[in-house]
Design a protein around this motif. Structure first.
Motif, PDB file in Angstrom:
ATOM      1  N   ALA A   7      -3.474 -10.153   7.645  1.00  0.00           N
ATOM      2  CA  ALA A   7      -4.863 -10.198   8.948  1.00  0.00           C
ATOM      3  C   ALA A   7      -5.708  -9.328   9.049  1.00  0.00           C
ATOM      4  O   ALA A   7      -7.034  -9.918   8.649  1.00  0.00           O
ATOM      5  CB  ALA A   7      -3.847 -10.534  10.096  1.00  0.00           C
ATOM      6  N   LYS A  60      -7.373 -11.672   5.208  1.00  0.00           N
ATOM      7  CA  LYS A  60      -8.453 -12.876   5.574  1.00  0.00           C
ATOM      8  C   LYS A  60      -9.662 -12.470   4.935  1.00  0.00           C
ATOM      9  O   LYS A  60      -9.963 -12.189   6.306  1.00  0.00           O
ATOM     10  CB  LYS A  60      -8.093 -13.465   7.344  1.00  0.00           C
ATOM     11  CG  LYS A  60      -8.136 -14.798   7.713  1.00  0.00           C
ATOM     12  CD  LYS A  60      -8.104 -14.936   9.317  1.00  0.00           C
ATOM     13  CE  LYS A  60      -8.764 -16.556   8.826  1.00  0.00           C
ATOM     14  NZ  LYS A  60      -7.721 -17.521   8.284  1.00  0.00           N
ATOM     15  N   PHE A  77     -13.940 -13.126   5.419  1.00  0.00           N
ATOM     16  CA  PHE A  77     -14.326 -12.483   6.759  1.00  0.00           C
ATOM     17  C   PHE A  77     -15.693 -14.005   6.812  1.00  0.00           C
ATOM     18  O   PHE A  77     -15.739 -14.263   5.620  1.00  0.00           O
ATOM     19  CB  PHE A  77     -15.175 -11.302   6.334  1.00  0.00           C
ATOM     20  CG  PHE A  77     -14.645 -10.225   6.972  1.00  0.00           C
ATOM     21  CD1 PHE A  77     -14.324  -9.672   7.642  1.00  0.00           C
ATOM     22  CD2 PHE A  77     -13.513  -9.598   5.652  1.00  0.00           C
ATOM     23  CE1 PHE A  77     -14.167  -8.655   8.470  1.00  0.00           C
ATOM     24  CE2 PHE A  77     -13.352  -8.013   5.970  1.00  0.00           C
ATOM     25  CZ  PHE A  77     -13.243  -8.150   7.535  1.00  0.00           C
ATOM     26  N   ALA A  78     -16.644 -13.892   7.398  1.00  0.00           N
ATOM     27  CA  ALA A  78     -17.544 -14.846   7.429  1.00  0.00           C
ATOM     28  C   ALA A  78     -18.032 -14.546   6.300  1.00  0.00           C
ATOM     29  O   ALA A  78     -18.582 -13.380   6.836  1.00  0.00           O
ATOM     30  CB  ALA A  78     -17.990 -15.322   8.498  1.00  0.00           C
ATOM     31  N   ARG A  80     -12.224  -6.304  12.687  1.00  0.00           N
ATOM     32  CA  ARG A  80     -11.290  -6.084  11.631  1.00  0.00           C
ATOM     33  C   ARG A  80      -9.767  -5.385  12.421  1.00  0.00           C
ATOM     34  O   ARG A  80      -8.523  -5.601  13.101  1.00  0.00           O
ATOM     35  CB  ARG A  80     -11.262  -6.269  11.049  1.00  0.00           C
ATOM     36  CG  ARG A  80      -9.735  -7.068  10.449  1.00  0.00           C
ATOM     37  CD  ARG A  80      -9.515  -8.602   9.958  1.00  0.00           C
ATOM     38  NE  ARG A  80     -10.614  -9.128   9.932  1.00  0.00           N
ATOM     39  CZ  ARG A  80     -10.235 -10.428   8.965  1.00  0.00           C
ATOM     40  NH1 ARG A  80      -9.918  -9.594   7.873  1.00  0.00           N
ATOM     41  NH2 ARG A  80     -11.506 -10.842   8.742  1.00  0.00           N
ATOM     42  N   GLU A 109      -8.368  -5.778  16.110  1.00  0.00           N
ATOM     43  CA  GLU A 109      -8.070  -6.821  16.434  1.00  0.00           C
ATOM     44  C   GLU A 109      -6.123  -6.624  15.815  1.00  0.00           C
ATOM     45  O   GLU A 109      -5.487  -7.002  16.723  1.00  0.00           O
ATOM     46  CB  GLU A 109      -8.653  -7.402  15.773  1.00  0.00           C
ATOM     47  CG  GLU A 109     -10.053  -7.954  16.466  1.00  0.00           C
ATOM     48  CD  GLU A 109     -11.264  -9.115  15.695  1.00  0.00           C
ATOM     49  OE1 GLU A 109     -11.197  -9.645  14.737  1.00  0.00           O
ATOM     50  OE2 GLU A 109     -12.317  -8.945  15.871  1.00  0.00           O
ATOM     51  N   VAL A 110      -6.292  -6.365  14.649  1.00  0.00           N
ATOM     52  CA  VAL A 110      -4.566  -6.415  14.250  1.00  0.00           C
ATOM     53  C   VAL A 110      -3.945  -5.205  14.581  1.00  0.00           C
ATOM     54  O   VAL A 110      -2.509  -5.996  14.713  1.00  0.00           O
ATOM     55  CB  VAL A 110      -5.061  -6.773  12.326  1.00  0.00           C
ATOM     56  CG1 VAL A 110      -3.814  -6.574  11.870  1.00  0.00           C
ATOM     57  CG2 VAL A 110      -5.793  -7.291  11.928  1.00  0.00           C
ATOM     58  N   GLU A 163      -9.024 -20.089   3.998  1.00  0.00           N
ATOM     59  CA  GLU A 163     -10.770 -19.828   5.007  1.00  0.00           C
ATOM     60  C   GLU A 163     -11.224 -18.531   5.315  1.00  0.00           C
ATOM     61  O   GLU A 163     -10.194 -17.970   5.400  1.00  0.00           O
ATOM     62  CB  GLU A 163      -9.495 -21.032   6.215  1.00  0.00           C
ATOM     63  CG  GLU A 163      -9.512 -21.950   5.642  1.00  0.00           C
ATOM     64  CD  GLU A 163     -10.444 -23.275   5.460  1.00  0.00           C
ATOM     65  OE1 GLU A 163     -12.037 -22.611   6.105  1.00  0.00           O
ATOM     66  OE2 GLU A 163     -10.662 -24.366   5.061  1.00  0.00           O
ATOM     67  N   PRO A 164     -11.998 -19.111   6.282  1.00  0.00           N
ATOM     68  CA  PRO A 164     -12.790 -16.925   6.495  1.00  0.00           C
ATOM     69  C   PRO A 164     -12.677 -17.289   7.874  1.00  0.00           C
ATOM     70  O   PRO A 164     -12.398 -18.731   8.349  1.00  0.00           O
ATOM     71  CB  PRO A 164     -14.551 -17.485   6.122  1.00  0.00           C
ATOM     72  CG  PRO A 164     -15.062 -19.241   6.061  1.00  0.00           C
ATOM     73  CD  PRO A 164     -13.872 -20.429   5.933  1.00  0.00           C
ATOM     74  N   ALA A 165     -12.648 -16.245   8.389  1.00  0.00           N
ATOM     75  CA  ALA A 165     -12.277 -15.716  10.021  1.00  0.00           C
ATOM     76  C   ALA A 165     -13.371 -16.590  10.594  1.00  0.00           C
ATOM     77  O   ALA A 165     -14.894 -16.070   9.944  1.00  0.00           O
ATOM     78  CB  ALA A 165     -11.562 -14.890  10.175  1.00  0.00           C
ATOM     79  N   ALA A 166     -13.376 -16.429  11.866  1.00  0.00           N
ATOM     80  CA  ALA A 166     -14.876 -16.472  12.571  1.00  0.00           C
ATOM     81  C   ALA A 166     -15.962 -15.115  13.039  1.00  0.00           C
ATOM     82  O   ALA A 166     -15.334 -14.070  12.212  1.00  0.00           O
ATOM     83  CB  ALA A 166     -14.219 -16.726  14.589  1.00  0.00           C
ATOM     84  N   SER A 221     -17.917 -11.771  13.457  1.00  0.00           N
ATOM     85  CA  SER A 221     -17.172 -10.481  13.988  1.00  0.00           C
ATOM     86  C   SER A 221     -18.205  -9.482  13.331  1.00  0.00           C
ATOM     87  O   SER A 221     -18.207  -8.851  15.020  1.00  0.00           O
ATOM     88  CB  SER A 221     -16.070 -10.559  14.080  1.00  0.00           C
ATOM     89  OG  SER A 221     -15.529  -9.675  13.074  1.00  0.00           O
TER      90      SER A 221
END
Length: 331
Positions: free
Chosen positions: A12, A15, A17-18, A50, A53-54, A166-169, A171
């Motif tokens: 996590a 992951k 980033f966008a 990040r 959140e994690v 895949e990028p995260a949303a 934030s």
């Protein structure tokens, strides 16, 4: 925390980033061709989000220490500590030299980015190929041309695709500051649903907002010869106090505060304001200091917004405004 939980947390944290949460800087430049090699960094705000959140806001902290001096520049060390059940806090450190602009602040910021890489946050950026971009002169140095941002974002997304990632949303702060269309707003020509009744500032009653775009355009048509909307004489960065006037403000001049959050920094406190524009779009803007009057639902008139750029990060600043009181409309 079990071994599986630890692996899940590591995944996590790592992951990708966008693209909006990245900033790009020049590492090398070629003056003859006005080209430069761009390298990506994760914004500190995205790193903090990040970790929140994690790990949870209460399960991590950062710590700074001055580092060595090489005779030219001082440097800063940053440690990011994460709590593990049964083990307590584990800290990983890394450092960076002070920057040329705002030296200590730049050193603290860069050292935190590097400490985050120790935990896997943003480490995938080291897998990117070299990206060359067009540059332009800014004072004594060079910056990446704004038109190159899409090229950089595409290069990053293509690299993730090759890695099967895949990028995260989004934030981070840059993604919040760029104006965006409100979710309920539709493309021109589409029939929009009727919104909730709003206070009619001209008659004191309530009225439904028009569902037809052409009707709103008619409401926004300025009067010929009117100079009421010019505010260039207002001092930059000053909040204009309440205006005692008996004349109603035009509808197109009204902004609505959706949310406001005070943020502390090295140079003092600022307030990040989420505004709904007269066109029913949302935008985020900074205003200096703590502004208790900017509560959700507050309406603002004579709003003056400016766009600024630092490196490749574009953000909005709320330079001046008036708090609009509905009781001030014409009798």
């Amino acid at each position: 925390m079990t071994e599986k939980d630890t692996r899940e947390m590591q995944a996590a944290l790592a992951k990708p980033f966008a693209p909006e949460d990245l900033e790009w800087r020049l590492q090398n430049t070629i003056e003859e061709s006005m080209r430069g090699m761009a390298v990506p960094y994760v914004t500190n705000r995205a790193i903090q989000n990040r970790l929140d959140e994690v790990c949870g806001p209460e399960n991590w902290y950062n710590e700074f220490k001055p580092w060595h001096s090489n005779g030219k520049k001082d440097a800063q060390l940053c440690g990011i500590a994460i709590y593990f059940e049964g083990k307590g806090f584990i800290t990983k450190w890394d450092g960076a030299e002070d920057s040329d602009i705002e030296p200590i602040k730049g050193g603290l910021s860069d050292s935190m980015k590097r400490a985050a890489y120790q935990w896997g946050i943003g480490r995938v950026l080291y897998s990117l190929d070299t990206v060359w971009v067009d540059i332009e002169r800014r004072g004594r140095s060079y910056i990446i041309k704004a038109s190159e941002r899409k090229k950089l974002d595409d290069a990053y997304l293509n690299a993730l695709k090759k890695l099967g990632l895949e990028p995260a949303a989004a934030s981070g702060i840059q993604s919040l500051l760029m104006p965006k269309t409100a979710p309920e707003q539709k493309a021109a020509g589409d029939k929009q649903p009727s919104s909730a009744p709003v206070q009619d500032q001209r008659s004191g009653g309530t009225a439904q907002q028009s569902a037809e775009p052409q009707n709103r355009s008619a409401q926004q048509k300025p009067q010929a010869g009117s100079k009421k909307q010019e505010h260039t004489a207002e001092p930059t960065g000053k909040t204009v106090p309440f205006r005692n006037t008996a004349q109603a403000m035009p509808e197109e001049d009204i902004y609505t505060v959706l949310a406001a959050k005070v943020q502390g920094g090295m140079s003092g406190s600022n307030t990040l304001v989420n505004l709904e524009t007269p066109e029913k779009k949302q935008t985020y803007a900074y205003v200096r200091g703590i502004r208790p009057e900017l509560t959700p639902g507050t309406q603002l008139s004579h709003v003056r917004l400016t766009t600024r750029k630092q490196d490749t990060v574009v953000f909005c600043v709320l330079e001046s405004y008036e708090v609009y009181q509905q009781g001030q409309q014409a009798a």
